[in-house]
Design a protein around this motif. Sequence first.
Motif, PDB file in Angstrom:
ATOM      1  N   ALA A 176       0.837  -1.201   0.000  1.00  0.00           N
ATOM      2  CA  ALA A 176       0.000   0.000   0.000  1.00  0.00           C
ATOM      3  C   ALA A 176       0.874   1.255   0.000  1.00  0.00           C
ATOM      4  CB  ALA A 176      -0.927  -0.006   1.209  1.00  0.00           C
ATOM      5  N   LYS A 199       0.074  -1.437 -10.261  1.00  0.00           N
ATOM      6  CA  LYS A 199      -1.282  -1.396 -10.843  1.00  0.00           C
ATOM      7  C   LYS A 199      -1.595  -2.600 -11.728  1.00  0.00           C
ATOM      8  CE  LYS A 199       0.051   1.777 -14.573  1.00  0.00           C
ATOM      9  NZ  LYS A 199      -0.132   3.150 -15.095  1.00  0.00           N
ATOM     10  N   LYS A 205      -5.553  -2.777  -5.319  1.00  0.00           N
ATOM     11  CA  LYS A 205      -6.807  -2.041  -5.163  1.00  0.00           C
ATOM     12  C   LYS A 205      -6.471  -0.563  -4.969  1.00  0.00           C
ATOM     13  CE  LYS A 205      -8.719  -5.955  -2.564  1.00  0.00           C
ATOM     14  NZ  LYS A 205      -9.274  -6.393  -1.264  1.00  0.00           N
ATOM     15  N   TYR A 206      -7.263   0.320  -5.571  1.00  0.00           N
ATOM     16  CA  TYR A 206      -7.005   1.753  -5.395  1.00  0.00           C
ATOM     17  C   TYR A 206      -7.235   2.192  -3.952  1.00  0.00           C
ATOM     18  CZ  TYR A 206      -6.094   2.613 -10.294  1.00  0.00           C
ATOM     19  OH  TYR A 206      -5.515   2.617 -11.545  1.00  0.00           O
ATOM     20  N   SER A 207      -7.981   1.405  -3.191  1.00  0.00           N
ATOM     21  CA  SER A 207      -8.168   1.724  -1.773  1.00  0.00           C
ATOM     22  C   SER A 207      -6.914   1.426  -0.949  1.00  0.00           C
ATOM     23  CB  SER A 207      -9.358   0.952  -1.204  1.00  0.00           C
ATOM     24  OG  SER A 207      -9.196  -0.440  -1.388  1.00  0.00           O
ATOM     25  N   TYR A 208      -5.868   0.902  -1.608  1.00  0.00           N
ATOM     26  CA  TYR A 208      -4.587   0.725  -0.943  1.00  0.00           C
ATOM     27  C   TYR A 208      -3.806   2.046  -0.859  1.00  0.00           C
ATOM     28  CZ  TYR A 208      -4.569  -4.425  -0.830  1.00  0.00           C
ATOM     29  OH  TYR A 208      -4.833  -5.750  -0.546  1.00  0.00           O
ATOM     30  N   GLU A 210      -3.822   5.933   0.590  1.00  0.00           N
ATOM     31  CA  GLU A 210      -4.419   6.906   1.513  1.00  0.00           C
ATOM     32  C   GLU A 210      -3.572   8.178   1.510  1.00  0.00           C
ATOM     33  OE1 GLU A 210      -6.934   7.277   3.645  1.00  0.00           O
ATOM     34  OE2 GLU A 210      -7.924   5.309   3.647  1.00  0.00           O
ATOM     35  N   GLN A 211      -4.225   9.318   1.760  1.00  0.00           N
ATOM     36  CA  GLN A 211      -3.527  10.595   1.802  1.00  0.00           C
ATOM     37  C   GLN A 211      -3.006  10.887   3.202  1.00  0.00           C
ATOM     38  OE1 GLN A 211      -2.895  12.597  -0.803  1.00  0.00           O
ATOM     39  NE2 GLN A 211      -3.927  11.169  -2.189  1.00  0.00           N
ATOM     40  N   ARG A 225      -6.396   3.763   9.305  1.00  0.00           N
ATOM     41  CA  ARG A 225      -7.567   3.471   8.473  1.00  0.00           C
ATOM     42  C   ARG A 225      -7.249   2.377   7.463  1.00  0.00           C
ATOM     43  NH1 ARG A 225      -7.840   9.158   8.179  1.00  0.00           N
ATOM     44  NH2 ARG A 225      -7.066   9.103   6.038  1.00  0.00           N
ATOM     45  N   LEU A 226      -6.094   2.509   6.840  1.00  0.00           N
ATOM     46  CA  LEU A 226      -5.685   1.583   5.783  1.00  0.00           C
ATOM     47  C   LEU A 226      -5.526   0.164   6.318  1.00  0.00           C
ATOM     48  CD1 LEU A 226      -4.811   1.657   2.751  1.00  0.00           C
ATOM     49  CD2 LEU A 226      -2.476   1.986   3.568  1.00  0.00           C
ATOM     50  N   LYS A 229      -8.839  -1.444   7.449  1.00  0.00           N
ATOM     51  CA  LYS A 229      -9.671  -1.825   6.308  1.00  0.00           C
ATOM     52  C   LYS A 229      -9.076  -3.001   5.553  1.00  0.00           C
ATOM     53  CE  LYS A 229     -11.118   1.591   3.781  1.00  0.00           C
ATOM     54  NZ  LYS A 229     -11.136   2.684   2.769  1.00  0.00           N
ATOM     55  N   HIS A 230      -7.733  -3.037   5.478  1.00  0.00           N
ATOM     56  CA  HIS A 230      -7.038  -4.072   4.692  1.00  0.00           C
ATOM     57  C   HIS A 230      -5.960  -4.743   5.545  1.00  0.00           C
ATOM     58  CE1 HIS A 230      -8.970  -2.811   0.964  1.00  0.00           C
ATOM     59  NE2 HIS A 230      -8.616  -1.557   1.209  1.00  0.00           N
TER      60      HIS A 230
END
Length: 334
Positions: A176, A199, A205-208, A210-211, A225-226, A229-230
């Motif tokens: 990530a 990619k 996954k694009y949800s990997y 985070e800002q 959060r990351l 979630k994962h």
Amino acid sequence: MATIKDVARLAEVSTATVSRVLNGNGYVHLETKERVAKAIQQLNYRPNDVARSLYKGRSKMIALFVPDIMNPFFPELARAVEDMAKQHEYTFVLCNTDDDPEKEIAYIEALKQKSLDGIVVVSSTMSGAYMKDFDLPVIALDRILHKDLSSVTVNNKEGALQAVEYLKEIGCKRIAHIAGPEHVSNAKQRLNGYLDAVKQEDWFKYSYVEQGEYHFEEAKQATQRLLEKHPEIDGLFVANDLMGVGALKAAEALGIRVPEDLSIIAFDGITLGETTTPTLTTMAQPIYKIGARAAEMLIHQIEQIEQEKQDEEFKVTLVERDSTRNRREIHDNN
């Protein structure tokens, strides 16, 4: 290119008289004003050039604009700029802008009154077009501000790609990224390097992504959060070292072992990464070199009539520490 001395010589007056005519300060005889005006027209001399010639070689002052003095990357950078300024007998001014455009402009206007000679600028918010048309030499450092402004940067995209490939090499299967601000050029480049590396992977996954905004607390929260979630994530590339420390704290808070359960690699190479537990693996920038080179380029522009645009890009270097799995141990276990 004509100077104020040329104007004064042609008009047969002093440079101080030329200055008074241009600035409308003090009494000057009408006939003298007309001679000065005629000389300026004949020499095609511009008033803003006169303003610079009045102090050129006298103020010997340069400034460094940084967005966040609390990020240890910038004091290390500032030391290099200051050392180079001192070497060339220039005064050095450090301005912390907080990425606030109004604060940046206020600094510029105040320093112009002090006859500033030039600026090395690190900014996420300052308009490149504004700086391009600014009446002083400017060197963009660490990130690109405008295609027509000289810059000193590092190979952000390639360095990010190398970081992710390193995580793959040490056995990470789900990698990530904690990204920097979306509007900052080097953060975009590091994100693109990460995406180029992952990619096409069937697990990506694009949800990997985070800002983290290049800040400690935001990165800590983003990492939590990351990972919540994962939980399958076992590798993390973080866009700068300050955020990398935030990621380490997030893993600790969640009871995730680093590097046994999660390998973390960051980007910058600041000394803070050597003091954490575990110490932080990073893609190290040659921080002192890029700061010194930016100052050197700026001083050259100040002292030369011709000002050609220059772009210099330095390479980053992988520095392995304890936040990533040891490649030798992995090899031995296999």
